[in-house]
Motif scaffolding. Sequence first.
Motif, short mmCIF file in Angstrom:
data_model
loop_
_atom_site.label_atom_id
_atom_site.label_comp_id
_atom_site.label_asym_id
_atom_site.label_seq_id
_atom_site.Cartn_x
_atom_site.Cartn_y
_atom_site.Cartn_z
N UNK A 49 -45.62 -8.66 -44.87
CA UNK A 49 -44.34 -9.34 -45.25
C UNK A 49 -43.39 -8.41 -46.49
N UNK A 50 -43.91 -7.42 -46.11
CA UNK A 50 -42.85 -6.76 -46.86
C UNK A 50 -41.41 -6.32 -46.26
N UNK A 51 -41.84 -5.49 -45.14
CA UNK A 51 -41.40 -5.73 -43.66
C UNK A 51 -41.13 -6.19 -43.32
N UNK A 52 -41.19 -7.47 -42.95
CA UNK A 52 -40.02 -8.94 -42.58
C UNK A 52 -39.27 -9.35 -44.04
N UNK A 53 -39.47 -9.03 -44.80
CA UNK A 53 -38.30 -9.61 -46.01
C UNK A 53 -37.07 -8.15 -46.36
N UNK A 54 -37.62 -7.14 -46.27
CA UNK A 54 -36.31 -5.97 -45.99
C UNK A 54 -35.55 -6.06 -44.49
N UNK A 55 -36.01 -6.01 -43.43
CA UNK A 55 -35.76 -7.47 -42.32
C UNK A 55 -34.45 -7.95 -42.29
N UNK A 56 -34.96 -8.87 -43.21
CA UNK A 56 -33.98 -10.39 -42.89
C UNK A 56 -33.08 -9.79 -44.65
N UNK A 57 -33.61 -9.58 -45.57
CA UNK A 57 -32.54 -8.81 -46.03
C UNK A 57 -31.78 -7.65 -45.68
N UNK A 58 -31.80 -6.91 -44.79
CA UNK A 58 -30.49 -5.70 -44.05
C UNK A 58 -29.88 -6.99 -42.86
N UNK A 59 -30.08 -7.91 -43.14
CA UNK A 59 -29.59 -8.87 -41.61
C UNK A 59 -29.89 -8.21 -40.38
N UNK A 60 -31.34 -8.39 -39.98
CA UNK A 60 -31.62 -8.28 -38.86
C UNK A 60 -31.58 -9.26 -37.62
N UNK A 61 -31.42 -8.84 -36.18
CA UNK A 61 -30.67 -10.33 -35.47
C UNK A 61 -31.68 -10.60 -34.86
N UNK A 62 -33.20 -10.21 -35.09
CA UNK A 62 -33.88 -10.75 -35.06
C UNK A 62 -35.31 -11.79 -35.61
N UNK A 63 -34.37 -12.78 -36.38
CA UNK A 63 -35.12 -13.84 -36.59
C UNK A 63 -36.34 -14.14 -36.97
N UNK A 64 -36.62 -14.36 -35.90
CA UNK A 64 -37.87 -15.11 -35.45
C UNK A 64 -38.97 -14.16 -35.54
N UNK A 65 -38.36 -12.97 -35.37
CA UNK A 65 -40.06 -11.87 -35.29
C UNK A 65 -39.99 -12.12 -36.86
N UNK A 66 -38.99 -11.76 -37.30
CA UNK A 66 -38.53 -11.09 -39.13
C UNK A 66 -40.44 -12.59 -39.56
N UNK A 67 -39.08 -13.82 -39.75
CA UNK A 67 -40.14 -15.11 -40.11
C UNK A 67 -41.75 -15.31 -39.67
N UNK A 68 -41.70 -15.05 -37.86
CA UNK A 68 -43.08 -14.76 -37.95
C UNK A 68 -44.21 -13.55 -38.61
N UNK A 69 -43.80 -12.75 -38.83
CA UNK A 69 -44.49 -11.28 -39.05
C UNK A 69 -44.18 -11.77 -40.89
N UNK A 70 -43.96 -12.54 -41.58
CA UNK A 70 -43.95 -13.04 -42.59
C UNK A 70 -45.03 -13.84 -42.28
N UNK A 71 -45.48 -14.99 -41.50
CA UNK A 71 -46.05 -16.49 -42.06
C UNK A 71 -47.34 -15.41 -41.22
N UNK A 72 -47.01 -14.75 -40.12
CA UNK A 72 -48.66 -14.03 -39.81
C UNK A 72 -49.04 -13.36 -41.32
#
Length: 90
Positions: free
Chosen positions: A45-68
Amino acid sequence: MQLTAPATPRPQPRTRDADGMAVASFILGLLGLLVLNLFLGPIAIILALVSLWRGTKRKGRAYLGLALGVADLAVLAIAMELSNTVSWSL
């Protein structure tokens, strides 16, 4: 006469790091469904939120990581409730 090298755009290390964090959150969230969900879920959850905050190009993976990661904690809560223990085992 030019004494300095011409400015060339460099890839942003911050977005590259964010992409790696998005992939890591997905993998940790997936692994957390099987083992160590108490630890791997919050980390995902923390890694997904930080990657979204930093502006990742892989938003789908970040959201999947958050959901998982959230699913990891939900599986733990359900398993603890069904087994009436503090931890769960198969």
